[in-house]
Design a protein around this motif. Structure first.
Motif, mmCIF file in Angstrom:
data_model
loop_
_atom_site.group_PDB
_atom_site.id
_atom_site.type_symbol
_atom_site.label_atom_id
_atom_site.label_comp_id
_atom_site.label_asym_id
_atom_site.label_seq_id
_atom_site.Cartn_x
_atom_site.Cartn_y
_atom_site.Cartn_z
ATOM 1 N N TYR A 146 0.855 -1.186 0.000
ATOM 2 C CA TYR A 146 0.000 0.000 0.000
ATOM 3 C C TYR A 146 0.892 1.237 0.000
ATOM 4 N N LEU A 147 0.646 2.124 -0.949
ATOM 5 C CA LEU A 147 1.366 3.388 -0.977
ATOM 6 C C LEU A 147 0.689 4.372 -0.032
ATOM 7 N N VAL A 187 8.447 0.491 3.889
ATOM 8 C CA VAL A 187 9.515 0.993 3.034
ATOM 9 C C VAL A 187 9.600 2.489 3.263
ATOM 10 N N VAL A 188 10.737 2.942 3.786
ATOM 11 C CA VAL A 188 10.891 4.342 4.157
ATOM 12 C C VAL A 188 12.239 4.864 3.671
ATOM 13 N N VAL A 213 14.985 0.476 4.411
ATOM 14 C CA VAL A 213 15.358 1.839 4.015
ATOM 15 C C VAL A 213 15.773 1.816 2.545
ATOM 16 N N CYS A 214 15.044 2.548 1.718
ATOM 17 C CA CYS A 214 15.246 2.451 0.267
ATOM 18 C C CYS A 214 16.148 3.538 -0.298
ATOM 19 N N GLY A 215 16.611 4.465 0.536
ATOM 20 C CA GLY A 215 17.466 5.528 0.025
ATOM 21 C C GLY A 215 17.123 6.845 0.688
ATOM 22 N N PHE A 245 3.619 -1.150 3.907
ATOM 23 C CA PHE A 245 3.294 0.250 3.639
ATOM 24 C C PHE A 245 4.542 0.949 3.117
ATOM 25 N N CYS A 246 4.345 1.809 2.130
ATOM 26 C CA CYS A 246 5.493 2.419 1.458
ATOM 27 C C CYS A 246 5.270 3.912 1.254
#
Length: 353
Positions: free
Chosen positions: A248-249, A274-275, A290-292, A320-321
């Motif tokens: 879910y965005l 995803v944060v 942690v995506c960046g 959740f992203c």
């Protein structure tokens, strides 16, 4: 099938004499499918002129047959062999961005490629990858290589050889390990057969960069439409890039995202998030990836697929992203995330959208 595995140091000289690449190229000549690195993601390659070889790509990936493949070349001589015509605009794009993460949709010369590559269309997507291992392998094979991403269809694309191995070990002839990829999302696909060039898939070259070279460029309405009847480029029709758990965005601030996480955890669910580095210290979930950095969206693109894949090992129930601005490479990031989420979006202020 026994999948062979080779490590190739992309920094060595004379890659075309590298025994591992010579062996991998021989398998391609024998109509086998071999995974290899590019600067975007790992590709699953096979002889683009052979129905038998291309069939092995579709079979290994479980890919729908109406989803066309991108053809990878090593020089402009191969482009001349495949394209019906090469307008001046295309020449300008090649000069500016090749080798690099830009796929050009052009009219294809009849009889030059397997129709399974083009999915029966009269056009083909062609690119020249900016990775020394990929270019050496294409030259050693001696023919253009059709290569979608080297993953099971619908799953996050692979940015390491380990990702490929997890998805396709035992299903393909070989994997060339050339290290981690750079860009992290696939190439931009630009339809050059229209009066005004149209981006069919945003990627490593941004709309803004293209317009600096050739002027106006449009975004295809199909990017927002899940019901494309006959996709002209990969990624337009089907759900892609999805981990096992639903995504879910979240369009909202940290407190809003934390409330969503807390509600699910109170119901006994294992929740992933995803944060970015900027918010990682504020989000509490069962698993946090942690995506960046939000301040550098290139880092988000680089780590995006690895972040999504990481949850498959954690047995999470829901993910959740964060969402990102649709500027520059943010357009490509949001395109991939929307596909991964099946367009599921939770907004803190839905009336304001």
């Amino acid at each position: 099938m026994d999948t062979k595995y080779w490590f190739v140091d992309k920094t060595v000289e004379n890659l075309q004499s590298y025994p591992q690449l010579v062996e991998a190229a021989q398998l391609l000549k024998e109509k086998q499918a071999v995974a290899f690195p590019t600067e975007t993601v790992y590709g699953l390659g096979a002889d683009a002129t052979s129905d038998e070889a291309v069939d092995k790509i579709y079979k290994a990936k479980g890919r729908p047959s109406d989803n066309p493949l991108i053809v990878h070349i090593a020089d402009e001589v191969q482009l001349e062999m495949l394209a019906e015509e090469i307008p001046d605009m295309v020449r300008a794009l090649i000069k500016a961005f090749w080798p690099g993460p830009l796929t050009l949709i052009l009219k294809v010369k009849k009889g030059k490629l397997s129709q399974k590559v083009t999915a029966g269309l009269d056009t083909v997507g062609i690119r020249m990858p900016a990775h020394p291992v990929a270019l050496a392998l294409i030259r050693l094979a001696g023919f253009p290589i059709a290569a979608p991403s080297a993953n099971r269809s619908g799953k996050p694309s692979p940015t390491t050889a380990g990702h490929v191995r997890r998805d396709l070990d035992g299903k393909i002839a070989g994997i060339v390990d050339g290290g981690e990829t750079g860009v992290g999302v696939e190439s931009t696909v630009l339809d050059c057969t229209a009066d005004t060039p149209v981006i069919l898939r945003p990627g490593g070259i941004t709309k803004e960069q293209l317009e600096e070279v050739i002027g106006e460029v449009q975004l295809d309405p199909g990017l927002e439409n899940e019901n494309v009847a006959r996709p002209k480029a990969p990624g337009m029709k089907y759900t892609h890039y999805a981990p096992n758990a639903p995504v879910y965005l979240v369009d909202g601030g940290v407190p809003f995202m934390q409330r969503l996480i807390d509600e699910r955890r109170e119901n006994g669910e294992n929740v992933g998030a995803v944060v970015t580095e900027e918010t990682a210290g504020e989000i509490r979930a069962n698993t946090v990836a942690v995506c960046g950095r939000r301040s550098s969206l290139e880092t988000v693109a680089h780590h995006l697929y690895d972040s999504l894949r990481s949850f498959d090992d954690q047995d999470v129930d829901v993910i959740f992203c964060e969402t990102f601005p649709r500027k520059g490479i943010g357009q490509a990031i949001m395109n991939r995330l929307e596909k991964a989420a099946g367009h599921r979006l939770i907004s803190e202020n839905p009336s304001g959208r």
